[in-house]
Write an enzyme that holds these catalytic residues in place. Structure first.
Site, mmCIF file in Angstrom:
data_model
loop_
_atom_site.group_PDB
_atom_site.id
_atom_site.type_symbol
_atom_site.label_atom_id
_atom_site.label_comp_id
_atom_site.label_asym_id
_atom_site.label_seq_id
_atom_site.Cartn_x
_atom_site.Cartn_y
_atom_site.Cartn_z
ATOM 1 N N LYS A 106 4.350 12.000 4.270
ATOM 2 C CA LYS A 106 3.366 12.252 4.532
ATOM 3 C C LYS A 106 2.738 13.553 4.984
ATOM 4 O O LYS A 106 2.158 14.735 5.300
ATOM 5 C CB LYS A 106 2.985 11.289 5.840
ATOM 6 C CG LYS A 106 2.589 9.705 5.278
ATOM 7 C CD LYS A 106 1.795 9.339 6.585
ATOM 8 C CE LYS A 106 1.562 7.994 5.778
ATOM 9 N NZ LYS A 106 1.289 7.065 7.240
ATOM 10 N N LYS A 113 -1.816 2.338 -0.825
ATOM 11 C CA LYS A 113 -3.459 2.543 -0.506
ATOM 12 C C LYS A 113 -4.273 3.539 -0.865
ATOM 13 O O LYS A 113 -5.036 3.763 -1.339
ATOM 14 C CB LYS A 113 -3.422 1.785 0.676
ATOM 15 C CG LYS A 113 -3.227 0.355 1.315
ATOM 16 C CD LYS A 113 -4.127 0.058 2.195
ATOM 17 C CE LYS A 113 -2.674 -0.626 3.674
ATOM 18 N NZ LYS A 113 -2.024 0.489 4.507
ATOM 19 N N LYS A 155 6.427 3.643 -5.542
ATOM 20 C CA LYS A 155 5.685 2.248 -4.828
ATOM 21 C C LYS A 155 3.992 2.366 -4.837
ATOM 22 O O LYS A 155 2.825 3.589 -4.560
ATOM 23 C CB LYS A 155 6.013 2.331 -3.556
ATOM 24 C CG LYS A 155 5.254 1.059 -2.800
ATOM 25 C CD LYS A 155 5.731 1.690 -1.167
ATOM 26 C CE LYS A 155 4.413 2.874 -0.355
ATOM 27 N NZ LYS A 155 4.099 2.746 0.391
HETATM 28 P P1 TYM Z 1 1.175 -0.221 5.588
HETATM 29 O O1 TYM Z 1 -0.363 -0.847 5.948
HETATM 30 O O2 TYM Z 1 1.718 0.493 4.251
HETATM 31 O O3 TYM Z 1 1.306 -1.432 4.665
HETATM 32 C C1 TYM Z 1 0.826 -3.459 5.001
HETATM 33 C C2 TYM Z 1 2.758 -3.961 4.506
HETATM 34 O O4 TYM Z 1 2.702 -4.018 3.072
HETATM 35 C C3 TYM Z 1 3.687 -3.504 2.818
HETATM 36 N N1 TYM Z 1 3.248 -3.368 1.279
HETATM 37 C C4 TYM Z 1 4.308 -3.005 -0.008
HETATM 38 N N2 TYM Z 1 4.805 -4.187 0.041
HETATM 39 C C5 TYM Z 1 5.449 -3.710 -1.151
HETATM 40 N N3 TYM Z 1 5.060 -2.914 -2.451
HETATM 41 C C6 TYM Z 1 4.840 -2.335 -1.768
HETATM 42 N N4 TYM Z 1 3.563 -1.407 -2.849
HETATM 43 C C7 TYM Z 1 4.193 -1.992 -0.825
HETATM 44 N N5 TYM Z 1 3.237 -1.273 -0.144
HETATM 45 C C8 TYM Z 1 3.118 -1.643 1.889
HETATM 46 C C9 TYM Z 1 4.196 -2.850 3.601
HETATM 47 O O5 TYM Z 1 5.597 -2.645 3.623
HETATM 48 C C10 TYM Z 1 4.023 -3.542 5.330
HETATM 49 O O6 TYM Z 1 4.468 -4.351 5.135
HETATM 50 N N6 TYM Z 1 3.620 1.158 8.958
HETATM 51 C C11 TYM Z 1 3.397 -0.297 8.776
HETATM 52 C C12 TYM Z 1 1.843 -1.066 9.774
HETATM 53 C C13 TYM Z 1 2.795 -1.151 11.092
HETATM 54 C C14 TYM Z 1 4.066 -2.158 11.244
HETATM 55 C C15 TYM Z 1 3.759 -2.489 12.699
HETATM 56 C C16 TYM Z 1 4.202 -2.904 10.103
HETATM 57 C C17 TYM Z 1 2.400 -0.858 13.007
HETATM 58 N N7 TYM Z 1 3.253 -1.403 13.132
HETATM 59 C C18 TYM Z 1 4.289 -3.639 13.269
HETATM 60 C C19 TYM Z 1 4.930 -3.928 10.954
HETATM 61 C C20 TYM Z 1 4.921 -4.155 12.404
HETATM 62 C C21 TYM Z 1 2.549 0.152 7.329
HETATM 63 O O7 TYM Z 1 2.827 1.577 7.593
HETATM 64 O O8 TYM Z 1 2.025 -1.301 6.186
#
Ligand code: TYM
Length: 338
Positions: A123, A207, A204
């Site tokens: 990032k 979003k 991957k």
């Molecule tokens: P974020 O918002 O990027 O994604 C949310 C969830 O979706 C999963 N994910 C995926 N799983 C499979 N294939 C993909 N291509 C894919 N893209 C995203 C992510 O693994 C996630 O579970 N840092 C985290 C948000 C967060 C969080 C937390 C998660 C903040 N605090 C505490 C768990 C616990 C994030 O950016 O997720």
């Protein structure tokens, strides 16, 4: 279930915490990697699902758009099958203890641990100036989890490194100040843990990726979803051969498998020898069959005035006492004035 005790507080069920950033439109990777597992675990655990808006602002967000995305994500949690009667759905910034605990954890986290995070490296390369929040991002994530003494954290594979860091931070705090935090386990789904981009199966699904054919959005109309899948990158082979699957074909099969919860044998029976055009058509049918009911529920939820606001308010009210008691405990352990 037997009550267990932690720091003198009786608990009937172990806790789950997970979150999604409202930083773009959710896609099938988010659903298969996270939301789908949440719907399952919510029956066995005391479940907390968070819209992590404080994480989203680690890169600039247009304020009006951020507000709209928070509500869209909350509605998608519900539309995916999170039941607000048994799970708490809330917005991170409504519970001030997230930021408060994050500061305490920042003070026990060596900066080298943060600089090693692959997401920080990726990032920060894309930014002209790197906000300190981007470096602190995983500490805030650790605070989200440790605040609720979560035993498991259901996420996609891309979060594994952040979860390892969360465990390291918890262990470091516990060893410096005495047993305070539950050390959480990572919970990955058996399929769909890493959904790849349709236009580039080496990266991957994300979003924030720009390509129009990159991700199937959870709110994409069926014909749009179908078009994206039919145009997905494959390879120069004519038909599916399980002995040598290219990345694009493997990704399409994984998507169908994860939605339908097929075993490997079942997926082979479905797809081995199929021409790529037929494979894509079948995968599109599977995806659309799952998205249609989700989108119907989404429209009902957003069409009911006040419903979403009420769910988020109740969720925050329910989790606040737990968050407050953990912060009190951490402050007392550190010798802060309580
Ligand atoms: P974020 O918002 O990027 O994604 C949310 C969830 O979706 C999963 N994910 C995926 N799983 C499979 N294939 C993909 N291509 C894919 N893209 C995203 C992510 O693994 C996630 O579970 N840092 C985290 C948000 C967060 C969080 C937390 C998660 C903040 N605090 C505490 C768990 C616990 C994030 O950016 O997720």
């Amino acid at each position: 279930m037997k009550a267990n005790f932690r720091n003198g507080i009786p608990r009937m069920k172990k806790r789950v915490l997970s979150g999604v950033q409202p930083s773009g439109h959710l896609h099938i990777g988010n659903y298969l990697g996270a939301l789908k597992s949440w719907v399952k675990v919510q029956h066995g655990y005391e479940s907390n699902f968070c819209i992590v808006d404080l994480h989203a602002i680690t890169v600039y967000q247009d304020p009006a758009e951020l507000r709209a995305k928070i509500e869209e994500v909350a509605a998608l949690f519900l539309a995916s099958g999170i039941d607000p009667d048994i799970s708490s759905i809330f917005v991170q910034s409504s519970v001030a203890e997230h930021a408060e605990l994050a500061w305490m954890l920042t003070c026990v986290t060596p900066v080298g641990w943060l600089q090693r995070m692959t997401q920080f490296k990726a990032k920060s390369e894309a930014q002209e100036t790197i906000g300190d929040g981007l470096l602190q991002y995983p500490v805030l994530m650790a605070a989200d989890i440790l605040l609720y003494q979560a035993a498991i954290v259901p996420v996609g594979e891309d979060q594994s490194q952040h979860l390892e860091l969360t465990r390291d931070i918890a262990q470091r705090f516990n060893s410096l100040y005495g047993d305070t935090f539950t050390v959480p386990a990572t919970h990955l789904p058996s399929s769909g843990a890493r959904v790849m981009g349709l236009d580039d199966p080496e990266t991957k699904m994300s979003k924030s990726a720009p390509g129009a054919g990159h991700a199937v959005g959870l709110l994409d109309p069926p014909e749009v979803a179908r078009k994206k899948i039919m145009r997905a990158t494959t390879d120069s082979q004519p038909a599916v051969n399980f002995e040598s699957l290219g990345a694009g074909v493997a990704n399409l099969i994984e998507i169908a498998r994860a939605f339908e919860e097929w075993t490997e044998e079942r997926a082979r029976a479905e797809f081995d020898g199929r021409r790529y055009g037929e494979l894509k058509k079948r995968v599109a049918d599977v995806v659309i069959a799952h998205l249609e009911p989700l989108q119907r529920r989404y429209r009902e939820i957003v069409g009911e005035p006040g419903y979403l606001t009420g769910v988020l308010r109740d969720g925050a009210e329910r989790v606040r006492p737990v968050a407050a008691s953990t912060v009190q405990l951490a402050k007392a352990r550190m010798g802060l004035y309580v």
